[in-house]
Design an enzyme around this catalytic site. Sequence first.
Site, PDB file in Angstrom:
ATOM      1  N   ASN A  43       0.838  -1.201   0.000  1.00 26.63           N
ATOM      2  CA  ASN A  43       0.000   0.000   0.000  1.00 26.63           C
ATOM      3  C   ASN A  43       0.873   1.252   0.000  1.00 26.63           C
ATOM      4  O   ASN A  43       1.925   1.307   0.643  1.00 26.63           O
ATOM      5  CB  ASN A  43      -1.004  -0.016   1.154  1.00 26.63           C
ATOM      6  N   GLU A  45       0.389   5.333   0.517  1.00 29.89           N
ATOM      7  CA  GLU A  45      -0.552   6.363   0.982  1.00 29.89           C
ATOM      8  C   GLU A  45      -0.135   7.759   0.543  1.00 29.89           C
ATOM      9  O   GLU A  45       0.940   7.963  -0.028  1.00 29.89           O
ATOM     10  CB  GLU A  45      -0.669   6.267   2.513  1.00 29.89           C
ATOM     11  N   CYS A  54      -4.100   0.540  -2.388  1.00 33.33           N
ATOM     12  CA  CYS A  54      -3.912  -0.717  -1.644  1.00 33.33           C
ATOM     13  C   CYS A  54      -2.855  -1.618  -2.288  1.00 33.33           C
ATOM     14  O   CYS A  54      -2.587  -1.530  -3.495  1.00 33.33           O
ATOM     15  CB  CYS A  54      -5.212  -1.495  -1.590  1.00 33.33           C
ATOM     16  N   GLU A  56      -3.038  -4.821  -2.919  1.00 34.35           N
ATOM     17  CA  GLU A  56      -3.577  -5.770  -3.906  1.00 34.35           C
ATOM     18  C   GLU A  56      -3.634  -5.132  -5.294  1.00 34.35           C
ATOM     19  O   GLU A  56      -3.252  -5.728  -6.305  1.00 34.35           O
ATOM     20  CB  GLU A  56      -4.999  -6.202  -3.522  1.00 34.35           C
ATOM     21  N   CYS A  89     -10.225  -4.865   0.958  1.00 30.45           N
ATOM     22  CA  CYS A  89     -11.287  -3.851   0.947  1.00 30.45           C
ATOM     23  C   CYS A  89     -12.210  -4.058  -0.257  1.00 30.45           C
ATOM     24  O   CYS A  89     -11.883  -4.777  -1.210  1.00 30.45           O
ATOM     25  CB  CYS A  89     -10.691  -2.445   0.934  1.00 30.45           C
ATOM     26  N   CYS A  92     -10.764  -3.207  -3.788  1.00 26.19           N
ATOM     27  CA  CYS A  92      -9.863  -4.242  -4.330  1.00 26.19           C
ATOM     28  C   CYS A  92     -10.648  -5.467  -4.783  1.00 26.19           C
ATOM     29  O   CYS A  92     -10.305  -6.086  -5.795  1.00 26.19           O
ATOM     30  CB  CYS A  92      -8.822  -4.630  -3.283  1.00 26.19           C
TER      31      CYS A  92
HETATM   32  N1  THU Z   1      -5.054  -1.663   2.780  1.00 26.46           N
HETATM   33  C1  THU Z   1      -4.503  -2.466   1.824  1.00 26.46           C
HETATM   34  O1  THU Z   1      -3.502  -2.106   1.201  1.00 26.46           O
HETATM   35  N2  THU Z   1      -5.077  -3.670   1.601  1.00 26.46           N
HETATM   36  C2  THU Z   1      -6.109  -4.204   2.326  1.00 26.46           C
HETATM   37  O2  THU Z   1      -6.517  -5.327   2.066  1.00 26.46           O
HETATM   38  C3  THU Z   1      -6.693  -3.411   3.417  1.00 26.46           C
HETATM   39  C4  THU Z   1      -6.259  -1.990   3.488  1.00 26.46           C
HETATM   40  C5  THU Z   1      -4.379  -0.391   3.089  1.00 26.46           C
HETATM   41  C6  THU Z   1      -5.089   0.871   2.676  1.00 26.46           C
HETATM   42  C7  THU Z   1      -4.480   1.872   3.635  1.00 26.46           C
HETATM   43  O3  THU Z   1      -3.230   2.311   3.130  1.00 26.46           O
HETATM   44  C8  THU Z   1      -4.209   1.068   4.891  1.00 26.46           C
HETATM   45  O4  THU Z   1      -4.214  -0.292   4.487  1.00 26.46           O
HETATM   46  C9  THU Z   1      -5.222   1.290   5.994  1.00 26.46           C
HETATM   47  O5  THU Z   1      -6.514   1.147   5.517  1.00 26.46           O
END
Ligand code: THU
Length: 133
Positions: A43, A45, A54, A56, A89, A92
Amino acid sequence: MMDKETLIELAKEARELSYSPYSKFAVGAALECEDGSVYLGANVENASYPLSMCAERNAIYNALMDGKSKDDFVALAVIGDTEDPISPCGACRQVLSELFPEEAPIYLANLDGKISITDIRSLLPFAFAGGDL
Ligand code: THU
């Protein structure tokens, strides 16, 4: 196909590349292809929070940018520091429902070694798809 432990270990290595200074919640993903290649994602940000991407989706898009497509994918592993295996999420799930094969295994893991094996049909039943347009 490599065993799930190996793919999860690669997802764990990808997780180390996460840029998540805001949530401090690092996630890693590893996408295995038929030819044995593996594409990683973590991920990423942004201070403008909704721009965050994310793990995935980064893994899927990373593979696409190297010329791979849905038919090449054989397995996906995702790992995060959750109590139970991480749950992808909704965004994804929607992207995977379009770009990841229905029958291919998805390994969800946490750092304690808990693993759940599923697929995109189970994660997103009754999905909206291109055929609906
Ligand atoms: N996140 C992911 O990268 N994958 C997931 O399956 C759940 C959430 C990330 C998004 C964000 O950067 C952080 O986790 C918190 O939500």
